[in-house]
Design a protein around this motif. Structure first.
Motif, PDB file in Angstrom:
ATOM      1  N   GLY A 122       0.815  -1.215   0.000  1.00 54.04           N
ATOM      2  CA  GLY A 122       0.000   0.000   0.000  1.00 54.04           C
ATOM      3  C   GLY A 122       0.844   1.259   0.000  1.00 54.04           C
ATOM      4  O   GLY A 122       0.545   2.228  -0.704  1.00 54.04           O
ATOM      5  N   LEU A 123       1.914   1.259   0.774  1.00 54.37           N
ATOM      6  CA  LEU A 123       2.817   2.406   0.816  1.00 54.37           C
ATOM      7  C   LEU A 123       3.463   2.644  -0.544  1.00 54.37           C
ATOM      8  O   LEU A 123       3.597   3.778  -0.996  1.00 54.37           O
ATOM      9  CB  LEU A 123       3.905   2.182   1.865  1.00 54.37           C
ATOM     10  N   CYS A 124       3.854   1.552  -1.198  1.00 56.87           N
ATOM     11  CA  CYS A 124       4.459   1.671  -2.526  1.00 56.87           C
ATOM     12  C   CYS A 124       3.476   2.279  -3.514  1.00 56.87           C
ATOM     13  O   CYS A 124       3.820   3.147  -4.311  1.00 56.87           O
ATOM     14  CB  CYS A 124       4.919   0.304  -3.025  1.00 56.87           C
ATOM     15  N   LYS A 125       2.231   1.815  -3.453  1.00 52.99           N
ATOM     16  CA  LYS A 125       1.218   2.326  -4.381  1.00 52.99           C
ATOM     17  C   LYS A 125       0.945   3.793  -4.160  1.00 52.99           C
ATOM     18  O   LYS A 125       0.626   4.532  -5.101  1.00 52.99           O
ATOM     19  CB  LYS A 125      -0.086   1.519  -4.242  1.00 52.99           C
ATOM     20  N   ARG A 126       1.060   4.234  -2.909  1.00 51.81           N
ATOM     21  CA  ARG A 126       0.804   5.639  -2.585  1.00 51.81           C
ATOM     22  C   ARG A 126       2.072   6.474  -2.689  1.00 51.81           C
ATOM     23  O   ARG A 126       2.089   7.627  -2.298  1.00 51.81           O
ATOM     24  CB  ARG A 126       0.233   5.759  -1.163  1.00 51.81           C
ATOM     25  N   ARG A 127       3.155   5.833  -3.201  1.00 49.56           N
ATOM     26  CA  ARG A 127       4.430   6.526  -3.414  1.00 49.56           C
ATOM     27  C   ARG A 127       4.988   7.097  -2.103  1.00 49.56           C
ATOM     28  O   ARG A 127       5.477   8.225  -2.043  1.00 49.56           O
ATOM     29  CB  ARG A 127       4.297   7.630  -4.452  1.00 49.56           C
ATOM     30  N   MET A 128       4.886   6.292  -1.055  1.00 50.37           N
ATOM     31  CA  MET A 128       5.418   6.697   0.242  1.00 50.37           C
ATOM     32  C   MET A 128       6.597   5.812   0.604  1.00 50.37           C
ATOM     33  O   MET A 128       6.641   4.631   0.256  1.00 50.37           O
ATOM     34  CB  MET A 128       4.328   6.578   1.327  1.00 50.37           C
ATOM     35  N   THR A 151       8.232  -6.926  -3.783  1.00 53.08           N
ATOM     36  CA  THR A 151       7.208  -5.897  -3.600  1.00 53.08           C
ATOM     37  C   THR A 151       7.858  -4.535  -3.351  1.00 53.08           C
ATOM     38  O   THR A 151       7.477  -3.520  -3.953  1.00 53.08           O
ATOM     39  CB  THR A 151       6.287  -6.243  -2.421  1.00 53.08           C
ATOM     40  N   MET A 152       8.862  -4.509  -2.470  1.00 53.24           N
ATOM     41  CA  MET A 152       9.525  -3.249  -2.146  1.00 53.24           C
ATOM     42  C   MET A 152      10.334  -2.719  -3.330  1.00 53.24           C
ATOM     43  O   MET A 152      10.322  -1.519  -3.617  1.00 53.24           O
ATOM     44  CB  MET A 152      10.415  -3.433  -0.917  1.00 53.24           C
ATOM     45  N   ILE A 153      11.030  -3.613  -4.034  1.00 50.92           N
ATOM     46  CA  ILE A 153      11.815  -3.202  -5.200  1.00 50.92           C
ATOM     47  C   ILE A 153      10.900  -2.650  -6.280  1.00 50.92           C
ATOM     48  O   ILE A 153      11.187  -1.611  -6.898  1.00 50.92           O
ATOM     49  CB  ILE A 153      12.650  -4.391  -5.734  1.00 50.92           C
ATOM     50  N   HIS A 154       9.777  -3.313  -6.484  1.00 53.34           N
ATOM     51  CA  HIS A 154       8.809  -2.849  -7.489  1.00 53.34           C
ATOM     52  C   HIS A 154       8.295  -1.454  -7.138  1.00 53.34           C
ATOM     53  O   HIS A 154       8.227  -0.562  -7.988  1.00 53.34           O
ATOM     54  CB  HIS A 154       7.646  -3.835  -7.573  1.00 53.34           C
ATOM     55  N   GLY A 155       7.943  -1.266  -5.862  1.00 51.27           N
ATOM     56  CA  GLY A 155       7.431   0.031  -5.432  1.00 51.27           C
ATOM     57  C   GLY A 155       8.470   1.128  -5.552  1.00 51.27           C
ATOM     58  O   GLY A 155       8.174   2.237  -6.015  1.00 51.27           O
ATOM     59  N   HIS A 182       9.820 -11.847 -11.551  1.00 48.49           N
ATOM     60  CA  HIS A 182       9.119 -10.613 -11.181  1.00 48.49           C
ATOM     61  C   HIS A 182      10.099  -9.590 -10.599  1.00 48.49           C
ATOM     62  O   HIS A 182       9.974  -8.385 -10.855  1.00 48.49           O
ATOM     63  CB  HIS A 182       8.007 -10.916 -10.175  1.00 48.49           C
ATOM     64  N   THR A 183      11.068 -10.086  -9.819  1.00 48.91           N
ATOM     65  CA  THR A 183      12.076  -9.191  -9.261  1.00 48.91           C
ATOM     66  C   THR A 183      12.897  -8.559 -10.381  1.00 48.91           C
ATOM     67  O   THR A 183      13.127  -7.341 -10.402  1.00 48.91           O
ATOM     68  CB  THR A 183      13.021  -9.961  -8.312  1.00 48.91           C
ATOM     69  N   TYR A 184      13.340  -9.406 -11.318  1.00 47.94           N
ATOM     70  CA  TYR A 184      14.122  -8.914 -12.459  1.00 47.94           C
ATOM     71  C   TYR A 184      13.313  -7.904 -13.272  1.00 47.94           C
ATOM     72  O   TYR A 184      13.802  -6.839 -13.643  1.00 47.94           O
ATOM     73  CB  TYR A 184      14.547 -10.081 -13.354  1.00 47.94           C
ATOM     74  N   ASN A 185      12.060  -8.270 -13.580  1.00 50.50           N
ATOM     75  CA  ASN A 185      11.219  -7.388 -14.401  1.00 50.50           C
ATOM     76  C   ASN A 185      11.032  -6.019 -13.750  1.00 50.50           C
ATOM     77  O   ASN A 185      11.060  -4.987 -14.423  1.00 50.50           O
ATOM     78  CB  ASN A 185       9.849  -8.029 -14.648  1.00 50.50           C
ATOM     79  N   SER A 186      10.828  -6.031 -12.431  1.00 52.49           N
ATOM     80  CA  SER A 186      10.621  -4.768 -11.713  1.00 52.49           C
ATOM     81  C   SER A 186      11.837  -3.859 -11.842  1.00 52.49           C
ATOM     82  O   SER A 186      11.716  -2.672 -12.150  1.00 52.49           O
ATOM     83  CB  SER A 186      10.338  -5.041 -10.234  1.00 52.49           C
ATOM     84  N   LEU A 187      13.016  -4.437 -11.637  1.00 52.35           N
ATOM     85  CA  LEU A 187      14.234  -3.633 -11.675  1.00 52.35           C
ATOM     86  C   LEU A 187      14.587  -3.213 -13.100  1.00 52.35           C
ATOM     87  O   LEU A 187      14.985  -2.064 -13.350  1.00 52.35           O
ATOM     88  CB  LEU A 187      15.392  -4.409 -11.047  1.00 52.35           C
ATOM     89  N   ILE A 188      14.401  -4.117 -14.051  1.00 53.36           N
ATOM     90  CA  ILE A 188      14.686  -3.786 -15.459  1.00 53.36           C
ATOM     91  C   ILE A 188      13.771  -2.662 -15.934  1.00 53.36           C
ATOM     92  O   ILE A 188      14.215  -1.695 -16.568  1.00 53.36           O
ATOM     93  CB  ILE A 188      14.536  -5.037 -16.355  1.00 53.36           C
ATOM     94  N   ASN A 189      12.479  -2.768 -15.615  1.00 55.14           N
ATOM     95  CA  ASN A 189      11.532  -1.713 -16.005  1.00 55.14           C
ATOM     96  C   ASN A 189      11.878  -0.387 -15.346  1.00 55.14           C
ATOM     97  O   ASN A 189      11.773   0.684 -15.961  1.00 55.14           O
ATOM     98  CB  ASN A 189      10.100  -2.119 -15.640  1.00 55.14           C
ATOM     99  N   GLY A 190      12.305  -0.458 -14.072  1.00 59.29           N
ATOM    100  CA  GLY A 190      12.695   0.762 -13.369  1.00 59.29           C
ATOM    101  C   GLY A 190      13.900   1.416 -14.005  1.00 59.29           C
ATOM    102  O   GLY A 190      13.962   2.645 -14.138  1.00 59.29           O
TER     103      GLY A 190
END
Length: 216
Positions: A122-128, A151-155, A182-190
């Protein structure tokens, strides 16, 4: 169930499975049947109804029902609390989230990793930022697993906080927690979003090599 009334355990079992597959219509159908048979529900029944209200985006009614069952001296499972926490996180009502966490502690509920995941997500989604919560989690003896790290890396990547995302990535590797796709995808997209094309390509090549190693 026609012709005779089955046990409350059976009613609850059906409601639980209906909640798991998010069939709110079935939950209410069976709860209505319970009332017709004069079957009195227990704290588990109430917990499933709380979750159902949340799935219907009727968080206020779910919260009210939770308060009523608590006032009656009963404590539902963590799943009911977690659903409400998730719902309040989505709406940004962190005062309610904090109150629910304190209630769980006061009622001697063992806050599980799923509870913290809901808050962090929830914090990640709210950019906190969620570093204080992560430290709080560790202080209480819960250590992030692969799902929580992802989850945290994605956020963080969505917030364009690549430095912090990399820090968690290396912390994850150091603890021998293997990143998944999913971890790789999150970081690559970031990395792509922030213009770090070379780093993104390097990481993409790394994950391709690991996939090939598994196939050979």
């Amino acid at each position: 169930m026609a012709g005779h009334c089955v046990s409350l355990t059976t009613w609850n079992s059906v409601m639980l499975q209906s909640v798991k597959v998010k069939r709110v219509d079935v939950v209410w159908k069976f709860y209505g049947d319970m009332l017709e048979y004069d079957v009195v529900g227990d704290v588990d029944t109430i917990g499933y109804l709380v979750q159902t209200f949340c799935m219907e985006n009727n968080t206020a009614k779910g919260h009210k029902l939770l308060r009523q069952v608590l006032e009656a001296g009963h404590v539902p499972s963590n799943a009911a609390f977690n659903k409400l926490i998730s719902a309040f996180c989505k709406s940004g009502n962190y005062a309610k989230v904090s109150a629910l966490l304190h209630t769980m502690i006061a009622k001697n509920c063992s806050l599980d990793i799923h509870t913290y995941q809901e808050v962090i997500h929830g914090l990640c989604k709210r950019r906190m930022r969620h570093e204080p919560l992560r430290n709080y989690l560790k202080d209480r003896g819960y250590f992030p697993d692969r799902v929580m790290y992802t989850t945290m890396i994605h956020g963080l990547c969505k917030m364009k906080c690549l430095g912090e995302a990399w820090k968690l990535w290396f912390e994850m590797i150091q603890k021998e927690i293997v990143p998944n796709e999913h971890t790789y995808n999150s970081l690559i997209n970031g990395l792509w979003r922030t213009g770090n094309i070379e780093e993104a390509e390097k990481l993409y090549k790394n994950v391709c090599e690991k996939v090939m190693e598994k196939l050979l």
